[in-house]
Each structure stands twice: as C-alpha cells, then as structure tokens.
Scaffold this active site. Structure first.
Site, PDB file in Angstrom:
ATOM      1  N   HIS A  91       1.122  -1.118   0.157  1.00 17.32           N
ATOM      2  CA  HIS A  91      -0.156   0.051   0.008  1.00 17.32           C
ATOM      3  C   HIS A  91       0.962   1.286   0.258  1.00 17.32           C
ATOM      4  O   HIS A  91       2.075   1.022   0.658  1.00 17.32           O
ATOM      5  CB  HIS A  91      -0.833  -0.073   1.169  1.00 17.32           C
ATOM      6  CG  HIS A  91      -0.261   0.212   2.402  1.00 17.32           C
ATOM      7  ND1 HIS A  91       0.197   1.144   3.060  1.00 17.32           N
ATOM      8  CD2 HIS A  91      -0.274  -1.042   3.349  1.00 17.32           C
ATOM      9  CE1 HIS A  91       0.531   1.143   4.306  1.00 17.32           C
ATOM     10  NE2 HIS A  91       0.525  -0.323   4.603  1.00 17.32           N
ATOM     11  N   ASP A  93      -0.402   4.470   0.672  1.00 13.12           N
ATOM     12  CA  ASP A  93      -1.010   5.291   1.649  1.00 13.12           C
ATOM     13  C   ASP A  93      -0.455   5.110   3.052  1.00 13.12           C
ATOM     14  O   ASP A  93       0.282   4.011   3.243  1.00 13.12           O
ATOM     15  CB  ASP A  93      -2.271   5.275   2.013  1.00 13.12           C
ATOM     16  CG  ASP A  93      -2.798   3.932   2.790  1.00 13.12           C
ATOM     17  OD1 ASP A  93      -2.505   2.959   2.326  1.00 13.12           O
ATOM     18  OD2 ASP A  93      -3.470   4.187   3.969  1.00 13.12           O
ATOM     19  N   ASP A 124       6.759   1.074   6.014  1.00 16.89           N
ATOM     20  CA  ASP A 124       5.168   0.771   5.945  1.00 16.89           C
ATOM     21  C   ASP A 124       4.427   1.763   5.015  1.00 16.89           C
ATOM     22  O   ASP A 124       3.976   2.601   5.730  1.00 16.89           O
ATOM     23  CB  ASP A 124       4.816   0.708   7.239  1.00 16.89           C
ATOM     24  CG  ASP A 124       2.888   0.303   7.616  1.00 16.89           C
ATOM     25  OD1 ASP A 124       2.622  -0.291   6.696  1.00 16.89           O
ATOM     26  OD2 ASP A 124       2.628   0.843   8.500  1.00 16.89           O
ATOM     27  N   GLU A 157      -5.157   1.635   3.088  1.00 13.11           N
ATOM     28  CA  GLU A 157      -4.780   0.472   4.243  1.00 13.11           C
ATOM     29  C   GLU A 157      -4.790   1.159   5.715  1.00 13.11           C
ATOM     30  O   GLU A 157      -5.532   0.510   6.481  1.00 13.11           O
ATOM     31  CB  GLU A 157      -3.767  -0.131   3.916  1.00 13.11           C
ATOM     32  CG  GLU A 157      -3.617  -1.656   4.546  1.00 13.11           C
ATOM     33  CD  GLU A 157      -2.809  -1.484   5.893  1.00 13.11           C
ATOM     34  OE1 GLU A 157      -3.180  -2.304   6.888  1.00 13.11           O
ATOM     35  OE2 GLU A 157      -2.354  -0.353   6.052  1.00 13.11           O
TER      36      GLU A 157
END
Length: 455
Positions: A91, A93, A124, A157
């Site tokens: 992801h 975002d 992340d 996410e």
C-alpha cells in the site's frame, strides 16, 4: 549481504536506484484523509506507482476508484504459458507523521542515518512496493519472470475504510491468483527471516458522549452538574481491568500463542517501555499481542491544557480501536464493544457510537507448498538462517477478504516492518539490508514456486 547468487548480485546493483525511487515515493504526503492532507498527494503517489508498473512492462495498469473515495493501483505482467499467477500486494498510503517536531529529519524526506533510511512509509509500506519492483527487476535480468504477476497497491490501508475490499468483492476475478504475497508485515528481528501466520482483525469506533446543553462554570455548577469529560474518562476506564487487560463485556480474552515466543525483555526494549513501568495484561507477551483482543483509545477530543477554562464540559468524543484475534469475528466484537459502551456510560449520559472501520482477523495455512518455496528462498537470502513463523498484532483487512474470495489461494505475509522500523511512530525507518534480502527472497520464491507447479 554477500551477493553470491546471481539474483542477489543483481539486487545489490539495483539498491542505489531503489533508494532514489523510495525517496521520490516517500516525498508524497499520501495520508488518505483529506481532512489532514490534500487528496492530490495520494493521487500523485498513485500515479507514481502506476508509472513504475508501466515502466516494467505491466499491462492493464489502472487506477481503481474504490468505494471509500481513494484509488488503488493495479497492473498485470503476463508470464510463460501455463505458469501460475502470483499477486503481490503493498500500500502506498501512510499514517500521518504525528509529532513532527520529534522527528530528527523531515518525515517526508528520505534521510540516511546510522545505516537506516528514515521517512514516513519507508517501511510501511512504500518500501514494500519497492521490494516487489526489485524482485521483478532481478528476475528480468536473470532469465525472466517465471510466473504471471498481478500487483495491487492499496490507497487506504492505514485508514481501514475498506475501499479495496469492497472493490475486490464487486470484481472478484481481478485479484484472483494461485498465491498471494502480502508485503506489509516484517521479520521478527532484523536478519531473522520471518513469515507472519496470523493477523488480528480490528474494529474502529467513534463514541460521542453528551450530558449538558452547554459548558458551565465549574465554580457555580461543578459538583452536581454531570461532567461529560469525567463521564468519558470513567467509560473508557471500564474497557480495562486493573492489570490493563482488555475487559469488554462478553468478549473472550484468554487466547494462547503456541509458536515463536517474544521474551519480555526484548519486548520492553522494542516498545521502549520506561524503567519501572510494568507491561499490561497477563499470559506471555505473544499471547497478549497475537492471540488476545486489545483495546486502545487512539484519540480523544477535550480542551487542551493551554487555554483551558474552569468549565464543566457538556460533551466529549473519543475514538477506540479494538484488535480482534484469529478465531473471533470482528463484526461480533463490534457489537459487543458497542453494547459495552452503552451499558457502562455513567450518570445516564447520552452515548452515540459510530463505526469508522473494521477488518476480520486472518490465519494462514503454513503447511501449503508456497511456504516451502518461501522457506527455501529465505535460506538463500539469509545464509545460515531458517525461516521463522510468527503472529502479528496489527491488521491487514484485505487478507481476510482475499481468503474468502479465493479459498484455494495460498497467502504469505512478509515485509519490512521489523521492530526497529518503528512504523506508525516518529522516526519510522527501513533497513536497506532487509529491503535487499527480502527482495532476493521474493525473487527466489517466485522461481521456486514456478518450479513446484511444474512438478
């Protein structure tokens, strides 16, 4: 890392380019909440990912408009005829940076320091997207990609608003694959190859509590007028027992974890618990963070200390996260938490509860052939180390959706979010050595998996 395998040597050569690209991607302030950051930042990050896939020869590259108002990036790279299909997930975002003044370097500027690369999303999960690109580039430079590949980069996410889950349910063939690699977890330790076997689900609730028609002077009315902030404090306190254990009425909280254990001293160090402060809950650390529910008050609206007036508050609002372990249903947990909040509001305070996010827990089949292929790959990428299996306390709601949509697909979870990465916190970082090793592991996994399907 000693680059003895041709794929490892190629990934090592590609690392400077990967750093430059990760810096470009980290620079986008892609928090999927327009109340905090412009929507254009997410759109720019999505376009960057789409352009990267096109540059690698992906077909059918598209920005998918998902029901929560965000965009997920999709692309398909055809492999040899008859080859299996593997879906690679990440992801783009990110969490808001929070406490910007506590970051040593700007959160949206990738900065190398002490052998790590710092920046929001570095681990992340923008680093996860780069991991996929590195693996595919290494394969292309060493004979080609032996499987058909689908890539999906989610755009919301971190918000837990379920846009991609709903889109996948409406378009069930889009993400269908023989195996799915979720690049959004992490090794148990730097240098210890780990796949994640379980994820806790989650529910996110926003509770509003009202007691008065308006704020009152605390000298004139305090002592008899019901204080909404005090009521909220009492209500939130009901969610934990004296030892800090989660105590939601009707919610089972005695699960145990039988796999890899997490020594308390290591956990205290990873969590940076201050000397003299106790851990909360009972059972092993692994029980508490992987096998049991955990409630957290993630936000509360109340007057700040600076500028506070001597007033009895008329209303208060809080946001509550509840992590739900495998074996429990997130929807049922939501009902229990909602009922608890209504039942424990003191003094007849008026309570409204709004659900703002939900995702089911996940448990993988670690006996599947894909896990054997990954174990062999990690043995090469991490010489002298055997693949470990752990749980993860966090949530990736899409996992359960994919498991439901494609019950015959194997799902593996790997990634860059080891403890030192400090994801969701200030000074998030990624280990470039982990990025390199895991990219090698993913590339070798695709080779091994393709061979296993020929047998």
């Amino acid at each position: 890392m000693t680059a003895t395998h041709p794929i490892a040597a190629t990934v090592a050569e590609l690392m400077p380019r990967a750093k430059s690209e990760l810096a470009e991607l980290v620079a986008f302030q892609s928090v999927a909440d327009p109340a905090q950051f412009p929507r254009s930042e997410c759109e720019a990050a999505a376009n960057w990912c789409a352009d990267a896939l096109r540059a690698e020869g992906f077909e059918d590259v598209a920005l998918l408009d998902t029901p929560d108002g965000t965009q997920s990036v999709y692309g398909f790279l055809p492999g040899p005829e008859g080859a299996p299909t593997v879906l690679l997930y990440a992801h783009y975002d990110v969490q808001p940076p929070l406490g910007v003044d506590k970051w040593v370097s700007p959160p949206f500027e990738l900065t190398e320091r002490d052998g790590r690369w710092y920046g929001r999303g570095a681990a992340d999960c923008k680093g996860g997207f780069l991991m996929h690109l590195l693996a595919l580039r290494a394969l292309k430079a060493n004979g080609g990609v032996p499987v058909s590949v689908k890539v999906i980069a989610e755009g919301s996410e971190e918000q837990g608003t379920g846009g991609l889950e709903r889109y996948a349910e409406a378009h069930p063939q889009l993400l269908a694959a023989d195996t799915i690699v979720i690049g959004d977890t992490g090794n148990f330790r730097v240098g210890l190859p780990t796949v994640t076997a379980t994820l806790r689900g989650m529910t996110m609730l926003r509770v509003t509590l009202d007691t008065l028609e308006g704020n009152l002077h605390s000298g004139q009315f305090g002592g008899a007028a019901p204080d909404a902030l005090a009521a909220m404090i009492q209500l939130l306190a009901s969610l934990r027992g004296p030892d800090g254990s989660t105590t939601v009425d009707g919610l089972t909280a005695d699960g145990t974890w039988g796999g890899l254990q997490y020594p308390q001293d290591e956990f205290r160090g990873d969590a940076k618990v201050r000397d003299g402060v106790e851990l909360i809950g009972t059972g092993t650390v692994a029980d508490r963070i992987w096998a049991r529910p955990a409630v957290t008050v993630v936000g509360i609206d109340c007057p700040p200390v600076v500028g506070a007036t001597p007033s009895v508050q008329a209303g208060a609002r809080a946001q509550i996260s509840l992590r739900v372990p495998p074996g429990q249903d997130a929807a049922e947990a939501t009902k229990l938490l909602t009922a608890h909040l209504h039942a424990h509001a003191p003094w007849g305070a008026k309570v409204e509860v709004e659900q703002v996010g939900q995702g089911q827990p996940f448990q993988a089949d670690t006996a599947s052939p894909a896990y054997t292929s990954m174990a062999d790959a990690m043995r090469v990428a991490y010489p002298g180390q055997e693949m470990q299996t752990s749980g993860m306390g966090g949530s990736i709601p899409l996992c359960s959706t994919l498991a439901t949509l494609y019950p015959d697909s194997e799902i593996l979870l790997i990634g860059l979010s080891e403890p030192e990465a400090q994801i969701h916190a200030v000074n998030e970082s990624v280990s470039p050595e982990e990025l390199e090793r895991l990219s090698v592991a993913e590339a070798l996994f695709l080779v091994n998996y393709a061979e296993s399907k020929k047998a």
